[in-house]
Design a protein around this motif. Structure first.
Motif, short mmCIF file in Angstrom:
data_model
loop_
_atom_site.label_atom_id
_atom_site.label_comp_id
_atom_site.label_asym_id
_atom_site.label_seq_id
_atom_site.Cartn_x
_atom_site.Cartn_y
_atom_site.Cartn_z
N THR A 45 0.83 -1.20 0.00
CA THR A 45 0.00 0.00 0.00
C THR A 45 0.87 1.25 0.00
OG1 THR A 45 -1.83 -1.14 1.08
CG2 THR A 45 -1.78 1.26 1.29
N GLN A 85 -7.89 -0.36 -0.91
CA GLN A 85 -8.14 -1.58 -0.16
C GLN A 85 -9.48 -1.46 0.56
OE1 GLN A 85 -4.81 -2.48 2.30
NE2 GLN A 85 -5.60 -4.44 2.97
N ASP A 161 -5.51 -1.54 -5.17
CA ASP A 161 -4.90 -2.05 -3.94
C ASP A 161 -5.80 -3.13 -3.35
OD1 ASP A 161 -3.16 -2.38 -1.87
OD2 ASP A 161 -3.59 -0.47 -0.89
N GLU A 162 -5.37 -4.35 -3.47
CA GLU A 162 -6.15 -5.51 -3.01
C GLU A 162 -7.61 -5.42 -3.44
OE1 GLU A 162 -5.38 -7.11 0.79
OE2 GLU A 162 -3.31 -6.42 0.86
#
Ligand SMILES: Nc1ncnc2c1ncn2[C@@H]1O[C@H](COP(=O)(O)OP(=O)(O)O)[C@@H](O)[C@H]1O
Ligand SMILES: [Mg+2]
Length: 323
Positions: A45, A85, A161-162
């Motif tokens: 991240t 995320q 991000d994820e």
């Protein structure tokens, strides 16, 4: 190949002790999905935030789309999209309103924002729900709205991000399809994940990071060649560990110990490797207490990349063989 992102010697510290990025360097070619694979806390991240100009590096050089993220941050922002995320959508606005708002932030006129919103909404398949407040959405739907919002400005580079952490398996596949479509349309995608299978499914190139450094990089095939297509785990009674390692060493020199009592070896031939292993153990009068054959996980890749205790090392120094 043209590099759309270059990262050179990037260091990012938090407070006194933490070096979230510890001299990270990597190059990302245009037009691919680049998977940043690493466990929790690896620095994924932090890197994405630096690439997206939300955070500045303490040391090093970062260029995105030919621009310096520090000196030309504004121009970088106009070319990128980011979906985080934790889906950053406003629960009190409808799905459509959320996306239009982001379009306006990208500098689109009201009319353009409306038109682009219709296009991305079509693409992500939120359907009628686009007119409901986001707080009534499921987690998977929120993710999709967040993803749609990151697309409204037609980014050249998209950071995810994820994107599928905490998403149910069906929505996960839909998100994967959406990401593939984007790349077919010419976008470069950089995505972080903790899941080997996700990187394997999507990425053309995978960078494995841990403790803020690039540990390994390659195609999914190259990465998996460290573990083989499957991994065999055998639980062996303590007193028979050494004999078992010796017996298995004949069929798999890369056997290693994961925990005390669990021996792991790459199973290049799947069930056939399992049969060989059991026969070799049987010949040495060893009976495992448990046996499992599974697809390699991120743990297996890390162990395969970093282990120093392959059978050769083990035979020389059995006591030091535990990771
Ligand atoms: N704002 C922050 N303040 C202090 N430490 C941070 C901050 N952000 C991240 N870290 C630390 O930096 C390291 C890398 O974090 P992060 O980039 O979030 O990893 P990942 O996304 O791979 O899980 C971790 O040790 C984390 O605790
Ligand atoms: Mg993270």
């Amino acid at each position: 190949m043209e590099q759309i992102i270059t990262v050179q010697g990037v260091v990012k510290r938090f407070g006194r002790g933490v070096r979230a990025l510890d001299g990270l360097s990597l190059d990302i070619p245009a037009g691919i999905i680049y998977g940043l694979l690493g466990p929790n806390g690896a620095g994924k991240t932090t890197l994405i935030r630096i690439l997206a100009t939300l955070l500045s590096a303490d040391e090093g050089v970062v260029r995105v789309a030919g621009l310096d993220v520090r000196r030309q941050a504004e121009a970088v922002r106009a070319r990128i999209g980011l979906a985080g995320q934790y889906a950053a959508v406003d629960g009190h606005l409808t799905g459509r309103e959320n996306i239009e708002m982001v379009g306006r932030l990208y500098g689109l006129s009201r009319r353009q924002a409306r038109a682009r919103t219709s296009v991305v909404l079509d693409r992500i398949g939120v359907g009628e729900a686009a007119h409901r407040q986001v707080r009534t959405y499921s987690g998977g739907m929120r993710r999709r709205v967040d993803l749609a919002a990151s697309l409204v400005g037609r980014p050249q580079v998209l950071f995810l991000d994820e994107p599928t952490t905490g998403v149910d398996p069906a929505s996960r596949r839909e998100v994967w399809d959406l990401i593939r479509d984007l790349v077919d349309g010419g976008t470069t995608v950089v995505l972080t994940t903790q899941y080997l299978d996700e990187a394997d499914q999507l990425a053309g190139l995978i960078g494995v990071i841990n403790h803020g450094r690039l540990v390994s990089e390659g195609t999914p095939e190259q990465l998996k060649s460290h573990t083989g297509p499957a991994v065999l785990e055998l639980s062996i009674p303590d007193s028979q560990q050494d004999a078992a390692m010796r017996a298995l060493g004949q069929i798999a020199p890369a056997a290693y110990e994961r925990h005390r009592g669990t021996l792991v070896l790459p199973a290049a031939d799947g069930v056939a490797t399992l049969q060989h292993a059991l026969r070799a153990l049987d010949a040495a009068a060893i009976t495992p207490t448990d046996v499992g054959l599974h697809r390699p996980t991120l743990d297996d890749v890390f162990l395969a990349l970093t282990r120093t205790d392959s059978i050769d090392g083990y035979l020389n120094d059995p006591a030091g063989a535990t990771l």
